[in-house]
Design a protein around this motif. Sequence first.
Motif, mmCIF file in Angstrom:
data_model
loop_
_atom_site.group_PDB
_atom_site.id
_atom_site.type_symbol
_atom_site.label_atom_id
_atom_site.label_comp_id
_atom_site.label_asym_id
_atom_site.label_seq_id
_atom_site.Cartn_x
_atom_site.Cartn_y
_atom_site.Cartn_z
ATOM 1 N N ILE A 160 0.818 -1.212 0.000
ATOM 2 C CA ILE A 160 0.000 0.000 0.000
ATOM 3 C C ILE A 160 0.853 1.264 0.000
ATOM 4 O O ILE A 160 0.520 2.255 -0.649
ATOM 5 N N ASN A 161 1.968 1.236 0.699
ATOM 6 C CA ASN A 161 2.794 2.429 0.923
ATOM 7 C C ASN A 161 3.172 3.215 -0.331
ATOM 8 O O ASN A 161 3.131 4.444 -0.308
ATOM 9 N N PRO A 162 3.521 2.595 -1.446
ATOM 10 C CA PRO A 162 3.930 3.396 -2.605
ATOM 11 C C PRO A 162 2.771 4.070 -3.350
ATOM 12 O O PRO A 162 3.006 4.860 -4.265
ATOM 13 N N GLN A 163 1.546 3.793 -2.960
ATOM 14 C CA GLN A 163 0.398 4.382 -3.654
ATOM 15 C C GLN A 163 0.233 5.842 -3.239
ATOM 16 O O GLN A 163 0.767 6.286 -2.232
ATOM 17 N N GLY A 164 -0.518 6.588 -4.007
ATOM 18 C CA GLY A 164 -0.751 8.005 -3.712
ATOM 19 C C GLY A 164 -1.441 8.171 -2.369
ATOM 20 O O GLY A 164 -2.559 7.705 -2.191
ATOM 21 N N LYS A 170 -11.389 16.179 -4.312
ATOM 22 C CA LYS A 170 -10.164 16.403 -3.545
ATOM 23 C C LYS A 170 -8.950 15.754 -4.191
ATOM 24 O O LYS A 170 -7.829 16.181 -3.973
ATOM 25 N N VAL A 171 -9.152 14.712 -4.969
ATOM 26 C CA VAL A 171 -8.044 14.005 -5.613
ATOM 27 C C VAL A 171 -7.622 14.686 -6.910
ATOM 28 O O VAL A 171 -6.435 14.796 -7.209
ATOM 29 N N ILE A 172 -8.569 15.183 -7.674
ATOM 30 C CA ILE A 172 -8.276 15.736 -9.007
ATOM 31 C C ILE A 172 -7.229 16.855 -8.991
ATOM 32 O O ILE A 172 -6.326 16.834 -9.813
ATOM 33 N N PRO A 173 -7.289 17.816 -8.079
ATOM 34 C CA PRO A 173 -6.314 18.905 -8.155
ATOM 35 C C PRO A 173 -4.939 18.594 -7.544
ATOM 36 O O PRO A 173 -4.085 19.479 -7.499
ATOM 37 N N LYS A 188 5.870 5.049 -18.171
ATOM 38 C CA LYS A 188 6.193 3.675 -17.777
ATOM 39 C C LYS A 188 7.288 3.623 -16.706
ATOM 40 O O LYS A 188 8.270 2.910 -16.814
ATOM 41 N N ARG A 189 7.079 4.415 -15.649
ATOM 42 C CA ARG A 189 8.003 4.444 -14.521
ATOM 43 C C ARG A 189 7.219 4.431 -13.215
ATOM 44 O O ARG A 189 6.003 4.600 -13.214
ATOM 45 N N ARG A 190 7.922 4.199 -12.135
ATOM 46 C CA ARG A 190 7.267 4.224 -10.826
ATOM 47 C C ARG A 190 7.008 5.670 -10.421
ATOM 48 O O ARG A 190 7.872 6.518 -10.595
ATOM 49 N N PRO A 191 5.834 5.944 -9.857
ATOM 50 C CA PRO A 191 5.544 7.325 -9.439
ATOM 51 C C PRO A 191 6.313 7.675 -8.161
ATOM 52 O O PRO A 191 6.662 6.823 -7.369
ATOM 53 N N ASN A 192 6.542 8.971 -7.985
ATOM 54 C CA ASN A 192 7.183 9.488 -6.776
ATOM 55 C C ASN A 192 6.165 10.387 -6.086
ATOM 56 O O ASN A 192 6.149 11.604 -6.295
ATOM 57 N N PHE A 193 5.311 9.786 -5.266
ATOM 58 C CA PHE A 193 4.253 10.542 -4.596
ATOM 59 C C PHE A 193 4.808 11.310 -3.394
ATOM 60 O O PHE A 193 5.692 10.833 -2.702
ATOM 61 N N LYS A 194 4.247 12.500 -3.157
ATOM 62 C CA LYS A 194 4.696 13.354 -2.049
ATOM 63 C C LYS A 194 3.575 13.728 -1.095
ATOM 64 O O LYS A 194 3.786 14.462 -0.155
ATOM 65 N N GLY A 195 2.364 13.240 -1.372
ATOM 66 C CA GLY A 195 1.241 13.596 -0.506
ATOM 67 C C GLY A 195 0.777 15.033 -0.702
ATOM 68 O O GLY A 195 0.288 15.661 0.226
ATOM 69 N N GLU A 196 0.948 15.502 -1.910
ATOM 70 C CA GLU A 196 0.559 16.905 -2.207
ATOM 71 C C GLU A 196 -0.524 16.939 -3.275
ATOM 72 O O GLU A 196 -0.571 16.154 -4.156
ATOM 73 N N ILE A 217 -2.913 10.665 -0.766
ATOM 74 C CA ILE A 217 -4.201 11.367 -0.725
ATOM 75 C C ILE A 217 -5.286 10.477 -1.317
ATOM 76 O O ILE A 217 -6.390 10.382 -0.771
ATOM 77 N N ALA A 218 -4.968 9.793 -2.413
ATOM 78 C CA ALA A 218 -5.948 8.903 -3.035
ATOM 79 C C ALA A 218 -6.315 7.762 -2.093
ATOM 80 O O ALA A 218 -7.496 7.409 -1.982
ATOM 81 N N VAL A 219 -5.344 7.184 -1.387
ATOM 82 C CA VAL A 219 -5.632 6.105 -0.438
ATOM 83 C C VAL A 219 -6.517 6.631 0.691
ATOM 84 O O VAL A 219 -7.496 5.993 1.082
ATOM 85 N N LYS A 220 -6.181 7.807 1.193
ATOM 86 C CA LYS A 220 -6.969 8.404 2.278
ATOM 87 C C LYS A 220 -8.414 8.660 1.837
ATOM 88 O O LYS A 220 -9.362 8.352 2.562
ATOM 89 N N MET A 221 -8.583 9.209 0.639
ATOM 90 C CA MET A 221 -9.927 9.505 0.144
ATOM 91 C C MET A 221 -10.692 8.231 -0.194
ATOM 92 O O MET A 221 -11.901 8.154 0.027
ATOM 93 N N ALA A 222 -9.994 7.205 -0.707
ATOM 94 C CA ALA A 222 -10.645 5.921 -0.981
ATOM 95 C C ALA A 222 -11.140 5.316 0.321
ATOM 96 O O ALA A 222 -12.256 4.796 0.400
#
Length: 128
Positions: A74-78, A103-106, A120-128, A80-85
């Motif tokens: 779960i950790n590498p996922q976005g 809340k997720v779109i912007p 085609k790379r791994r995302p680097n999410f920052k919680g922003e 904010i998206a996980v929180k809203m889901a």
Amino acid sequence: MGLVETKLAIIPGAGGTQRLPRVIGASLAKELIFAARIVDGKEACRLGLVNHSVEQNDTGDAAYLHALELAREINPQGPIAVKMAKLAINQGIEYLYGCVVLKVIPTKDRLEGLAAFKEKRRPNFKGE
């Protein structure tokens, strides 16, 4: 695990009579509650009461290690998206879906996720 309150001539508290039927259906919930049945981990997993049942290991931390695996998935996922889901699932999709999507779109994380998918790379999410 079980809702055994009927052995004491009372009914399950903390929403047990409402939550259990939503998870396993009214008929099976009635059977378990009326009979005050206790189920083991394997049966709880088969019924859908729990997601996983693991055999204990020699160090006594099998459940912890399994939970850690799931957390690492779960950790590498976005965040904010996980929180809203989680919020949408817990509060009811019909009511909150529009609110959480707005809340997720912007978020920068959404843009990063889309860019990473396209590139085609791994995302680097920052919680922003």
